[in-house]
Design a protein around this motif. Structure first.
Motif, PDB file in Angstrom:
ATOM      1  N   SER A  37       0.845  -1.204   0.000  1.00 18.93           N
ATOM      2  CA  SER A  37       0.000   0.000   0.000  1.00 18.93           C
ATOM      3  C   SER A  37       0.874   1.245   0.000  1.00 18.93           C
ATOM      4  O   SER A  37       0.870   2.041   0.942  1.00 18.93           O
ATOM      5  N   SER A  80      -4.674  -1.036  -1.930  1.00 21.21           N
ATOM      6  CA  SER A  80      -5.249  -1.093  -0.571  1.00 21.21           C
ATOM      7  C   SER A  80      -6.643  -1.696  -0.532  1.00 21.21           C
ATOM      8  O   SER A  80      -7.393  -1.482   0.420  1.00 21.21           O
ATOM      9  N   THR A  81      -6.997  -2.444  -1.563  1.00 16.43           N
ATOM     10  CA  THR A  81      -8.264  -3.172  -1.560  1.00 16.43           C
ATOM     11  C   THR A  81      -8.001  -4.605  -2.011  1.00 16.43           C
ATOM     12  O   THR A  81      -7.101  -4.848  -2.821  1.00 16.43           O
ATOM     13  N   VAL A 109      -6.373  -7.238   2.757  1.00 13.46           N
ATOM     14  CA  VAL A 109      -5.666  -7.360   1.482  1.00 13.46           C
ATOM     15  C   VAL A 109      -4.736  -8.577   1.507  1.00 13.46           C
ATOM     16  O   VAL A 109      -4.681  -9.365   0.557  1.00 13.46           O
TER      17      VAL A 109
END
Length: 404
Positions: A37, A80-81, A109
């Motif tokens: 991220s 970040s997903t 994640v």
């Protein structure tokens, strides 16, 4: 224990970054896909990437891996997903032709990439995601983790408050996998450390969207003797500022996961509360072994900055990867998995092993107290807690982890 001779050969001088790289006689690089991220969690992920690049250069300056091939880390943002991360993981494998995957930050994640790795039967070395599920209930043959998870770090904090008199406890944690996992572990272990202790309030604000006023107000209304905090990043900063303003932390025991990490202490500045019991990292305060001190100096020389906890994790991760490649001496996935199970690596913090039973690394962290020094937050009385002493028991692992 298999050794990597990086400290003597490549890390001994602060000017490490200027070392000339060997030509490798046009040897094909071994590419490792690293997704993280980098945008959303830059405070942690950028120092982490910096140290990975530093370690990669040290490995290559020392002659590379697998008989002289250079290591090449291929960095990508995971969005970040879970959905974005799986897409990026697929691209790293198919377009970038990486040998295997490493990284991720957020626990949800990390779990998504672990499931993807299991489906694709490709190695995934999770570095930062802290949920226990990644090595326990949702663990799989192809996923390993370097950092101590929420159970391990919470157990370190529980040990630090054993015997204290605080009976009424409140919990505040981000409302996603990591926060829920940490809260569950604290509730599970609190009674053993402080007989008769009870949880009187729980607050689970959304990650990145904490309403500090409402959260602090709700905690204060419950009149706790102690607070277990799991917030980090901007959420932590907002919570501390509001808590200081309202006197929430006065005459209360505060136990806080991750707050001692420079990534989260530095933004607090002179608002850093005194005496919180925390896990973290204070490179200028700890009694580090020579290889660790050399790493700190090399990092400062290259990046004109003090390493963060992410930096330490990034460097250790590359040391483990280099050791793995040298031991396996092949990029065939099953051989890599077999080599990583039980692998012992001499790192800048000492020996780190990957337990074969649950694929959890024995890397530890530091436990200490927050304090102000020259207007900046840091840790005092920090001691290294070896992760090998805080792992789930073999019985618990076998009960929780799905059959291989």
């Amino acid at each position: 224990m298999t050794r990597i001779t990086l400290p003597r050969r490549a890390l001994g001088a602060a000017a490490l970054a200027t070392l000339a790289r060997p030509a490798f006689a046009q040897a094909t690089p071994i590419r490792i896909g690293e997704l993280n991220s980098y945008s959303r969690m830059a405070a942690f992920a950028v120092p982490y990437r910096n140290a990975m690049q530093l370690a990669q250069d040290a490995v290559n300056a020392a002659g590379g891996v697998m008989g002289g091939r250079p290591m090449e880390l291929v960095f990508r943002d995971d969005g970040s997903t879970p959905g974005d991360a799986v897409r990026v993981a697929e691209e790293l494998l198919t377009r970038e032709n990486v040998a295997f995957l490493a990284g991720t930050f957020l626990s949800n994640v990390g779990l998504a990439v672990a499931d993807f790795a299991n489906q694709r039967k490709r190695l995934f070395l999770a570095t930062e995601p802290l949920t226990d599920a990644i090595t326990m209930a949702q663990g799989n043959r192809y996923t390993f983790r370097v950092r101590p998870g929420t159970y391990m770090q919470t157990k370190m904090l529980i040990e630090a408050i054993r015997g204290k008199t605080a009976k009424r406890w409140a919990i505040v944690a981000p409302n996603y996998e990591y926060g829920q996992s940490a809260a569950a572990n604290f509730k599970r272990m609190l009674g053993d450390a402080i007989p008769g202790a009870e949880i009187v309030a729980e607050q689970f604000p959304a990650l990145g969207r904490v309403d500090a006023g409402a959260t602090v107000g709700a905690l204060a209304q419950s009149r706790p003797d102690g607070i277990f905090n799991v917030l980090f990043g901007p959420d932590l900063t907002a919570f501390v500022r509001e808590g200081n303003t309202r006197g929430l932390f006065e005459r209360r025991t505060v136990v806080s996961l991750l707050t001692g990490e420079p990534e989260y202490l530095i933004p607090l500045g002179d608002e850093t509360p005194e005496g919180w019991i925390v896990t973290g990292y204070a490179p200028d305060q700890i009694d580090a072994p020579p290889a660790h001190k050399a790493f700190i100096e090399a990092y400062k020389a290259r990046f004109n900055d003090t390493p963060r906890l992410g930096s330490l994790l990034g460097y250790v991760t590359v040391q483990i990867i280099a050791n793995l490649l040298n031991k396996a001496n092949t990029l065939e996935t099953e051989a890599l998995v077999n080599a990583l199970a039980g692998l012992a690596t001499d790192t800048i913090v000492g020996g780190v092993s990957m337990r074969a039973l649950d694929h959890q690394g024995t890397l530890g962290t530091w436990v200490g107290e927050t304090t102000l020094s020259r207007g900046k937050g840091t840790m005092k009385n920090a001691r290294y807690a070896d992760g090998a002493n805080y792992m789930f028991s073999e019985t618990e692992v076998r009960a929780a982890r799905p059959p291989a």
